[in-house]
Design an enzyme around this catalytic site. Structure first.
Site, PDB file in Angstrom:
ATOM      1  N   HIS A 191      -7.737   7.338  15.718  1.00  0.00           N
ATOM      2  CA  HIS A 191      -6.796   8.006  16.735  1.00  0.00           C
ATOM      3  C   HIS A 191      -7.248   9.161  17.279  1.00  0.00           C
ATOM      4  O   HIS A 191      -8.303  10.139  16.492  1.00  0.00           O
ATOM      5  CB  HIS A 191      -5.405   8.498  15.742  1.00  0.00           C
ATOM      6  CG  HIS A 191      -4.575   7.035  15.476  1.00  0.00           C
ATOM      7  ND1 HIS A 191      -4.113   6.339  16.237  1.00  0.00           N
ATOM      8  CD2 HIS A 191      -4.470   6.734  14.341  1.00  0.00           C
ATOM      9  CE1 HIS A 191      -3.500   5.293  15.631  1.00  0.00           C
ATOM     10  NE2 HIS A 191      -3.589   5.635  14.489  1.00  0.00           N
ATOM     11  N   ALA A 246      -6.884  -0.099  11.672  1.00  0.00           N
ATOM     12  CA  ALA A 246      -8.383   0.304  12.048  1.00  0.00           C
ATOM     13  C   ALA A 246      -8.434   1.153  13.249  1.00  0.00           C
ATOM     14  O   ALA A 246      -9.319   0.772  13.794  1.00  0.00           O
ATOM     15  CB  ALA A 246      -9.069  -0.656  11.685  1.00  0.00           C
ATOM     16  N   ILE A 247      -7.524   1.969  13.516  1.00  0.00           N
ATOM     17  CA  ILE A 247      -7.886   2.531  14.677  1.00  0.00           C
ATOM     18  C   ILE A 247      -8.082   4.113  14.624  1.00  0.00           C
ATOM     19  O   ILE A 247      -7.640   4.865  13.444  1.00  0.00           O
ATOM     20  CB  ILE A 247      -6.578   2.812  15.669  1.00  0.00           C
ATOM     21  CG1 ILE A 247      -6.216   1.328  15.920  1.00  0.00           C
ATOM     22  CG2 ILE A 247      -6.529   3.747  17.014  1.00  0.00           C
ATOM     23  CD1 ILE A 247      -5.137   1.147  16.653  1.00  0.00           C
ATOM     24  N   SER A 291       0.365   7.123   8.202  1.00  0.00           N
ATOM     25  CA  SER A 291      -0.284   6.126   9.108  1.00  0.00           C
ATOM     26  C   SER A 291      -1.412   6.862   9.833  1.00  0.00           C
ATOM     27  O   SER A 291      -1.898   6.146  10.706  1.00  0.00           O
ATOM     28  CB  SER A 291       0.716   5.633  10.028  1.00  0.00           C
ATOM     29  OG  SER A 291       1.379   6.790  10.815  1.00  0.00           O
TER      30      SER A 291
HETATM   31  C1  LIG Z   1      -0.193  -1.122   8.588  1.00  0.00           C
HETATM   32  C2  LIG Z   1      -0.765   0.150   8.658  1.00  0.00           C
HETATM   33  C3  LIG Z   1      -1.677   0.624   9.629  1.00  0.00           C
HETATM   34  C4  LIG Z   1      -2.317   1.877   9.680  1.00  0.00           C
HETATM   35  N1  LIG Z   1      -3.108   2.163  10.714  1.00  0.00           N
HETATM   36  C5  LIG Z   1      -3.769   3.223  10.491  1.00  0.00           C
HETATM   37  C6  LIG Z   1      -4.668   3.596  11.553  1.00  0.00           C
HETATM   38  O1  LIG Z   1      -4.746   2.683  12.812  1.00  0.00           O
HETATM   39  N2  LIG Z   1      -5.632   4.427  11.690  1.00  0.00           N
HETATM   40  C7  LIG Z   1      -5.326   5.490  10.748  1.00  0.00           C
HETATM   41  O2  LIG Z   1      -6.031   6.489  10.637  1.00  0.00           O
HETATM   42  N3  LIG Z   1      -4.588   5.150   9.638  1.00  0.00           N
HETATM   43  C8  LIG Z   1      -3.965   4.045   9.472  1.00  0.00           C
HETATM   44  N4  LIG Z   1      -3.027   3.658   8.646  1.00  0.00           N
HETATM   45  C9  LIG Z   1      -2.863   4.930   7.388  1.00  0.00           C
HETATM   46  C10 LIG Z   1      -4.107   4.686   6.611  1.00  0.00           C
HETATM   47  O3  LIG Z   1      -4.315   3.490   6.129  1.00  0.00           O
HETATM   48  C11 LIG Z   1      -3.691   5.406   5.333  1.00  0.00           C
HETATM   49  O4  LIG Z   1      -3.307   6.733   5.593  1.00  0.00           O
HETATM   50  C12 LIG Z   1      -4.901   5.718   4.257  1.00  0.00           C
HETATM   51  O5  LIG Z   1      -5.451   4.546   3.910  1.00  0.00           O
HETATM   52  C13 LIG Z   1      -4.323   6.502   2.929  1.00  0.00           C
HETATM   53  O6  LIG Z   1      -5.474   6.437   2.180  1.00  0.00           O
HETATM   54  P1  LIG Z   1      -5.364   7.131   0.778  1.00  0.00           P
HETATM   55  O7  LIG Z   1      -6.681   7.358   0.018  1.00  0.00           O
HETATM   56  O8  LIG Z   1      -4.281   8.125   0.764  1.00  0.00           O
HETATM   57  O9  LIG Z   1      -4.356   5.964   0.021  1.00  0.00           O
HETATM   58  P2  LIG Z   1      -4.874   4.445  -0.622  1.00  0.00           P
HETATM   59  O10 LIG Z   1      -5.770   3.818   0.092  1.00  0.00           O
HETATM   60  O11 LIG Z   1      -3.562   3.784  -1.049  1.00  0.00           O
HETATM   61  O12 LIG Z   1      -5.848   4.968  -1.975  1.00  0.00           O
HETATM   62  C14 LIG Z   1      -4.809   5.566  -3.233  1.00  0.00           C
HETATM   63  C15 LIG Z   1      -5.596   5.126  -4.405  1.00  0.00           C
HETATM   64  O13 LIG Z   1      -5.167   5.707  -5.497  1.00  0.00           O
HETATM   65  C16 LIG Z   1      -5.015   4.779  -6.584  1.00  0.00           C
HETATM   66  N5  LIG Z   1      -4.249   5.219  -7.567  1.00  0.00           N
HETATM   67  C17 LIG Z   1      -2.857   5.451  -7.335  1.00  0.00           C
HETATM   68  N6  LIG Z   1      -2.304   5.683  -8.492  1.00  0.00           N
HETATM   69  C18 LIG Z   1      -3.319   5.864  -9.477  1.00  0.00           C
HETATM   70  C19 LIG Z   1      -3.684   6.376 -10.843  1.00  0.00           C
HETATM   71  N7  LIG Z   1      -2.401   6.592 -11.581  1.00  0.00           N
HETATM   72  N8  LIG Z   1      -4.529   6.575 -11.314  1.00  0.00           N
HETATM   73  C20 LIG Z   1      -5.701   6.003 -10.762  1.00  0.00           C
HETATM   74  N9  LIG Z   1      -5.808   5.758  -9.356  1.00  0.00           N
HETATM   75  C21 LIG Z   1      -4.532   5.558  -8.931  1.00  0.00           C
HETATM   76  C22 LIG Z   1      -4.864   3.704  -6.073  1.00  0.00           C
HETATM   77  O14 LIG Z   1      -5.151   2.194  -6.789  1.00  0.00           O
HETATM   78  C23 LIG Z   1      -5.293   3.623  -4.574  1.00  0.00           C
HETATM   79  O15 LIG Z   1      -6.823   3.023  -4.543  1.00  0.00           O
HETATM   80  C24 LIG Z   1      -2.536   2.690   8.629  1.00  0.00           C
HETATM   81  C25 LIG Z   1      -1.678   2.098   7.153  1.00  0.00           C
HETATM   82  C26 LIG Z   1      -1.029   1.042   7.248  1.00  0.00           C
HETATM   83  C27 LIG Z   1      -0.168   0.687   6.156  1.00  0.00           C
END
Ligand SMILES: Cc1cc2nc3c(=O)[nH]c(=O)nc-3n(C[C@H](O)[C@H](O)[C@H](O)COP(=O)(O)OP(=O)(O)OC[C@H]3O[C@@H](n4cnc5c(N)ncnc54)[C@H](O)[C@@H]3O)c2cc1C
Length: 462
Positions: free
Chosen positions: A62, A59-60, A345
């Site tokens: 950046h 939750a930062i 990340s």
């Molecule tokens: C430990 C950790 C610390 C982090 N710290 C930070 C931070 O401090 N600051 C920062 O900016 N970022 C941080 N991040 C990174 C950040 O959390 C991610 O980059 C971001 O949440 C990614 O979002 P997303 O929407 O790409 O993925 P997700 O949130 O994973 O969303 C993808 C979605 O797709 C759905 N999905 C998958 N396949 C299908 C399908 N076939 N059909 C329909 N739906 C599907 C899933 O259910 C999911 O809800 C961190 C990550 C981690 C793990």
């Protein structure tokens, strides 16, 4: 406003379908919603938005000071950070600009600080400054002994990741985006998506499926990258620990990543973590004895008194790391398809900039965007401790006593807030979703005292 979680899907052809309602997919949906003539669907396999990596991170917000200069990630984090800070102020997303200290614990790390300051400049971040030990201890009196100096990054902030995702999705839905939950895309072929709830047709496709983005990409014939989940385990310390730390305390990064930090949260807790472990299971969000022991070991050095405080919760998230050092955002014009992969990340910070970038790529592969309108602002309930919560607002309670009736005493959540969440544009489908919208059951008792009352409200029985 259309949010569906069961039943038949609409029998129409969307202009764009976005797969995955994490922070990235929701940001893309919101950005596209500005173009009113488009018919857009956001499709999510789980029963709520933000259920994947987006609910479990550090939750930062950046600054991007330490990104690889010249990379796509560096640019999008820099832009995204500025945009999200402004958006947060407009939408009620709690943000606290506490700043970060990158602490050097030995001579080798101390020698790296000027290099990191120079890297920050290359990333267009000019406020980084090296501090000597006296200033470091003046700023952080509870820091463990032996710190030789630190790089101060005043622009690093803490933010609420849940409200961010929900604000994007709420605004998108209010501007006509159809959100289909519990709708897993199983096959994708030539604009026809086979989902767990039937068929969807679309002219353009965006793959924002997070950890599963490589698998969907392969189903569309591409072998561009492989997601190698990198687990991060974290410990959440109770609110009594909050006075121990003022900044985000970062280690000097290594090749393995940003390392273990100690950081306040906008909810008034303190985080210790995350670990960085490559796992081969995309559902491995459990914690391990070794992982937690490692965190305690690192934490003891950084902030010894923290280890005497009580732990409220333990959680783990999976970063969508790949074999590459940068995001894998690719356009496949012949298929009218954009892959948004490898958002590892920094995706929370970069989300709004990723959304603009993807919108540009969709236009480049033939999507006629039409005019862009301003969106009606949204105002989400405040979950942050740095701003007045409903129980602290006499005028609000006088107008509506439900805001003065506490249900969750650890987190001070009122009946009014729970009622509002249940009647909101995207209501929660479970108690965990309700927690992310209100903080109910998220405190030191973890629902032991308030659980039954919260459940009754959720089930409409009181
Ligand atoms: C430990 C950790 C610390 C982090 N710290 C930070 C931070 O401090 N600051 C920062 O900016 N970022 C941080 N991040 C990174 C950040 O959390 C991610 O980059 C971001 O949440 C990614 O979002 P997303 O929407 O790409 O993925 P997700 O949130 O994973 O969303 C993808 C979605 O797709 C759905 N999905 C998958 N396949 C299908 C399908 N076939 N059909 C329909 N739906 C599907 C899933 O259910 C999911 O809800 C961190 C990550 C981690 C793990």
């Amino acid at each position: 406003m259309t949010v569906t979680a069961h039943g038949a899907l609409p029998d129409l052809t969307y202009d764009v379908v976005i797969v995955g309602a994490g922070v990235v997919g929701c940001a893309i949906a919101r950005e596209l919603a500005r173009h009113r003539r488009l018919r857009i669907a956001l499709v999510e396999a789980q029963d709520d938005v933000g259920q994947g990596t987006s609910k479990a991170n550090t939750a930062i917000l950046h600054t991007g000071f330490d990104a690889v200069p010249g990379s796509l990630e560096a640019r999008l984090v820099r832009e995204g950070s500025r945009r999200l800070a402004l958006y947060a102020a407009e939408s009620g997303i709690p943000v606290e600009p506490v700043g970060a200290l990158l602490v050097a614990w030995d001579r080798e790390q101390l020698a790296v600080l000027p290099e990191l300051a120079a890297k920050a400049e290359k990333n267009d971040y000019r406020q980084a400054r090296v501090l000597g030990p006296d200033e470091v201890y003046a700023r952080e009196p509870h820091l463990g002994p032996g710190a030789l100096g630190a790089l101060h990054i005043p622009g690093e902030s803490i933010i609420c990741p849940w409200t961010t995702t929900l604000a994007y999705a709420t605004q998108a839905v209010r501007h006509g985006v159809d959100l289909h939950l519990d709708c897993r895309v199983e096959r994708a072929d030539d604009g026809v998506l086979r989902t767990s709830r039937g068929t969807l047709r679309t002219r353009h496709l965006v793959n924002a499926a997070g950890l599963y983005s490589d698998e969907l990409d392969r189903r569309l014939g591409h072998h561009d990258f492989t997601v190698i989940p990198r687990r991060g385990q974290l410990l959440v310390f109770d609110k009594f620990a909050r006075a121990l730390v003022r900044h985000i305390l970062l280690p000097v990064p290594t090749a393995l990543g940003k390392g273990v930090l100690v950081a306040p949260t906008v909810y008034g807790n303190v985080l210790l973590g995350p670990t960085a472990e490559e796992v081969d299971d995309k559902t491995a969000t459990g914690s391990t004895e070794e992982g937690l022991a490692l965190l305690r070991d690192r934490g003891r050095r950084i902030l010894p008194e923290l280890l005497d405080e009580e732990v409220t919760a333990v959680y783990a998230g999976l970063r969508a790391a790949t074999e590459y050092d940068d995001y894998r955002i690719r356009v496949h014009s012949d298929q009218a398809y954009v892959t948004v992969g490898g958002i590892r990340s920094t995706g929370l910070t970069a989300s709004m900039a990723i959304a603009s970038h993807v919108t540009g790529l969709l236009a480049a592969c033939g999507l006629d965007l039409g005019e862009a309108d301003d969106l009606e602002p949204v105002r989400l309930p405040n979950l942050g401790e740095a701003f007045p919560r409903p129980y602290q607002r006499p005028e609000l309670i006088a107008a509506d006593p439900e805001y003065g009736t506490l249900v969750c005493h650890c987190e001070r959540v009122s009946r009014g807030e729970i009622r509002d969440a249940l009647a909101s544009t995207i209501p929660p489908h479970g108690l965990e979703g309700l927690r992310r919208r209100t903080r109910a059951r998220g405190g030191r008792c973890q629902g032991f005292y308030c659980g039954a009352a919260v459940r009754e409200l959720f089930e409409g029985r009181s």
